[in-house]
Write a protein that holds these residues in place. Structure first.
Motif, PDB file in Angstrom:
ATOM      1  N   GLU A  65       0.811  -1.200   0.000  1.00 11.66           N
ATOM      2  CA  GLU A  65       0.000   0.000   0.000  1.00 11.66           C
ATOM      3  C   GLU A  65       0.852   1.262   0.000  1.00 11.66           C
ATOM      4  OE1 GLU A  65      -3.246   0.007   2.801  1.00 11.66           O
ATOM      5  OE2 GLU A  65      -3.283  -2.175   2.812  1.00 11.66           O
ATOM      6  N   ALA A  66       2.148   1.119  -0.105  1.00  6.28           N
ATOM      7  CA  ALA A  66       3.012   2.297  -0.201  1.00  6.28           C
ATOM      8  C   ALA A  66       2.669   3.063  -1.468  1.00  6.28           C
ATOM      9  CB  ALA A  66       4.476   1.871  -0.236  1.00  6.28           C
ATOM     10  N   LYS A  67       2.866   4.358  -1.444  1.00  8.08           N
ATOM     11  CA  LYS A  67       2.531   5.161  -2.607  1.00  8.08           C
ATOM     12  C   LYS A  67       3.506   4.911  -3.757  1.00  8.08           C
ATOM     13  CE  LYS A  67       1.241   9.795  -4.074  1.00  8.08           C
ATOM     14  NZ  LYS A  67       1.078  11.211  -3.703  1.00  8.08           N
ATOM     15  N   ALA A  68       4.743   4.554  -3.432  1.00 12.32           N
ATOM     16  CA  ALA A  68       5.731   4.317  -4.478  1.00 12.32           C
ATOM     17  C   ALA A  68       6.617   3.150  -4.099  1.00 12.32           C
ATOM     18  CB  ALA A  68       6.595   5.564  -4.710  1.00 12.32           C
ATOM     19  N   LYS A  83       5.918   0.970  -8.979  1.00 14.81           N
ATOM     20  CA  LYS A  83       4.645   1.584  -8.616  1.00 14.81           C
ATOM     21  C   LYS A  83       4.923   3.054  -8.337  1.00 14.81           C
ATOM     22  CE  LYS A  83       0.976   1.596  -5.133  1.00 14.81           C
ATOM     23  NZ  LYS A  83       0.448   0.971  -3.900  1.00 14.81           N
ATOM     24  N   ASN A  84       4.495   3.913  -9.224  1.00 10.49           N
ATOM     25  CA  ASN A  84       4.744   5.362  -9.085  1.00 10.49           C
ATOM     26  C   ASN A  84       6.227   5.631  -8.814  1.00 10.49           C
ATOM     27  OD1 ASN A  84       1.974   5.896  -9.386  1.00 10.49           O
ATOM     28  ND2 ASN A  84       1.620   5.644  -7.194  1.00 10.49           N
ATOM     29  N   ALA A  87       7.472   9.298  -8.844  1.00  8.00           N
ATOM     30  CA  ALA A  87       6.781  10.315  -8.045  1.00  8.00           C
ATOM     31  C   ALA A  87       7.736  10.906  -7.009  1.00  8.00           C
ATOM     32  CB  ALA A  87       5.569   9.697  -7.355  1.00  8.00           C
ATOM     33  N   LEU A  89       8.455  12.335  -3.583  1.00  7.98           N
ATOM     34  CA  LEU A  89       7.816  12.229  -2.271  1.00  7.98           C
ATOM     35  C   LEU A  89       8.805  12.607  -1.172  1.00  7.98           C
ATOM     36  CD1 LEU A  89       6.109   8.784  -2.859  1.00  7.98           C
ATOM     37  CD2 LEU A  89       4.973  11.004  -2.832  1.00  7.98           C
ATOM     38  N   SER A 277       2.338   6.374   3.026  1.00 11.27           N
ATOM     39  CA  SER A 277       1.283   7.247   2.553  1.00 11.27           C
ATOM     40  C   SER A 277       0.142   6.419   1.983  1.00 11.27           C
ATOM     41  CB  SER A 277       1.820   8.193   1.474  1.00 11.27           C
ATOM     42  OG  SER A 277       2.290   7.475   0.371  1.00 11.27           O
ATOM     43  N   PHE A 278      -1.058   6.768   2.308  1.00 12.69           N
ATOM     44  CA  PHE A 278      -2.266   6.079   1.865  1.00 12.69           C
ATOM     45  C   PHE A 278      -2.280   4.628   2.319  1.00 12.69           C
ATOM     46  CE2 PHE A 278      -1.326   9.385  -1.285  1.00 12.69           C
ATOM     47  CZ  PHE A 278      -2.414  10.201  -1.046  1.00 12.69           C
ATOM     48  N   GLY A 308       6.764   7.057   2.003  1.00  8.80           N
ATOM     49  CA  GLY A 308       6.264   6.968   0.639  1.00  8.80           C
ATOM     50  C   GLY A 308       6.911   5.899  -0.200  1.00  8.80           C
ATOM     51  N   HIS A 309       7.898   5.205   0.318  1.00  8.20           N
ATOM     52  CA  HIS A 309       8.691   4.321  -0.513  1.00  8.20           C
ATOM     53  C   HIS A 309       8.938   2.965   0.138  1.00  8.20           C
ATOM     54  CE1 HIS A 309       9.870   8.496  -1.324  1.00  8.20           C
ATOM     55  NE2 HIS A 309      10.016   8.135  -2.576  1.00  8.20           N
TER      56      HIS A 309
END
Length: 319
Positions: A65-68, A83-84, A87, A89, A277-278, A308-309
């Motif tokens: 579920e990490a943003k990147a 995944k992203n 981005a 962060l 994040s998220f 974020g990572h």
């Protein structure tokens, strides 16, 4: 023999001759069928279908579920999972990787580094007193393993003094040299500058390349981040033993580098959970992800994480 008999004889001879020719012709035709093979019947073969199998996507079921995130092959420069990945962060304490790399690009590992007063006034974690002196190598090990903000600030300060530039300029130069297009550091520790501005920003792809560069430049320092503890002695004889902020290092075999990071902007740990994040990823899921990477690639990942990572870098080498 009269003329009538001669005529009959001639007719009989002609008949026998014609009959012989007919038999000979018939025999020839028969021989054609018996001894000369007919043209084979054209056989229309069914189309051959070659069964092909598409290898399963080893990363399809990653519980992330990490943003990147990224799985990056350092040897080939190939991205195996992303995944992203581009981005930008907040980096939090992952900024310290850039700080140490920037210092080692300009200074010898044996360069003495003095802890300045301003470094000791930073928020924790911190461990040092004003005026204590360490070799760059020892201070880098302590700083990365325990994510010490005073150590990172001292390293950035020493590098900036040597180069007659600001710490920000030193870090920007290191990022530019590695072509880390999404990496931007405001300070050497990664501490938030304000409630809205992080001390450093970067992408998962940039971090993968930065981690690989640091492992190549200073493998002994990177190796220290894979141990539960590390120790060093200051020039004045004070011994330091610090605990790794990553509780997973003892469970991951043949790890090459590990670094955690969290701030208010980048997230905080809570009861063994690193907040991303998220969402969040529990440690056992990260370990599962590590094993999936190892099984999918047959290679030994570099691992580190922050809000974020979640980054796995796959260097050359087999399990």
């Amino acid at each position: 023999m009269n003329s009538s008999d001669l005529q009959k004889l001639a007719q009989r001879s002609r008949f026998m001759r014609e009959t012989g020719f007919a038999l000979l012709f018939a025999s020839s035709i028969l021989a054609l069928f018996l001894f000369i093979p007919l043209a084979p019947e054209k056989i229309v073969s069914a189309p051959i279908t070659i069964a092909t199998s598409t290898p399963p996507d080893a990363f399809a079921q990653i519980p992330l579920e990490a943003k990147a995130a990224i799985v990056y092959d350092l040897a080939l420069g190939e991205t195996l999972y992303a995944k992203n990945a581009d981005a930008q962060l907040p980096l939090a304490s992952l900024t310290k990787l850039l700080t140490v790399y920037a210092a080692l690009a300009e200074l010898s590992p044996t360069t003495p580094v003095t802890i300045p007063a301003e470094a000791t006034r930073l928020d924790g974690p911190h461990a040092f007193s004003v005026g204590q002196i360490f070799t760059l190598s020892d201070l880098a090990r302590l700083t990365l393993v325990a994510s010490l903000n005073d150590g990172a600030a001292a390293i950035a300060h020493a590098t900036a003094l040597r180069e007659n530039r600001s710490p920000h300029e030193v870090l920007a130069g290191a990022a530019a040299a590695l072509e880390l297009s999404q990496t931007y550091a405001v300070n050497g520790s990664g501490l938030d500058e304000t409630a809205a501005i992080s001390g450093g920003y970067g992408s998962a792809r940039d971090l993968a390349r930065l981690a690989g560069a640091l492992v190549e430049k200073a493998p002994h320092i990177a190796a220290a981040t894979t141990q539960p503890f590390t120790e060093a002695v200051s020039a004045g004889g004070t011994s330091f033993k610090v605990k790794n902020t990553d509780p997973m290092v003892g469970t991951i075999p043949r790890l090459l580098l590990s670094k955690t990071g969290y701030t208010d902007l980048a997230g905080k740990p809570d009861d063994g959970i690193l907040v991303l994040s998220f969402g969040y990823v529990r440690h056992f899921l990260l370990l599962k992800l590590y094993r999936m990477v190892a099984e999918a690639t047959g290679r030994i990942p570099i691992f580190y994480q922050t809000q974020g990572h979640v980054v796995f870098c796959v260097p050359k080498g087999r399990l």
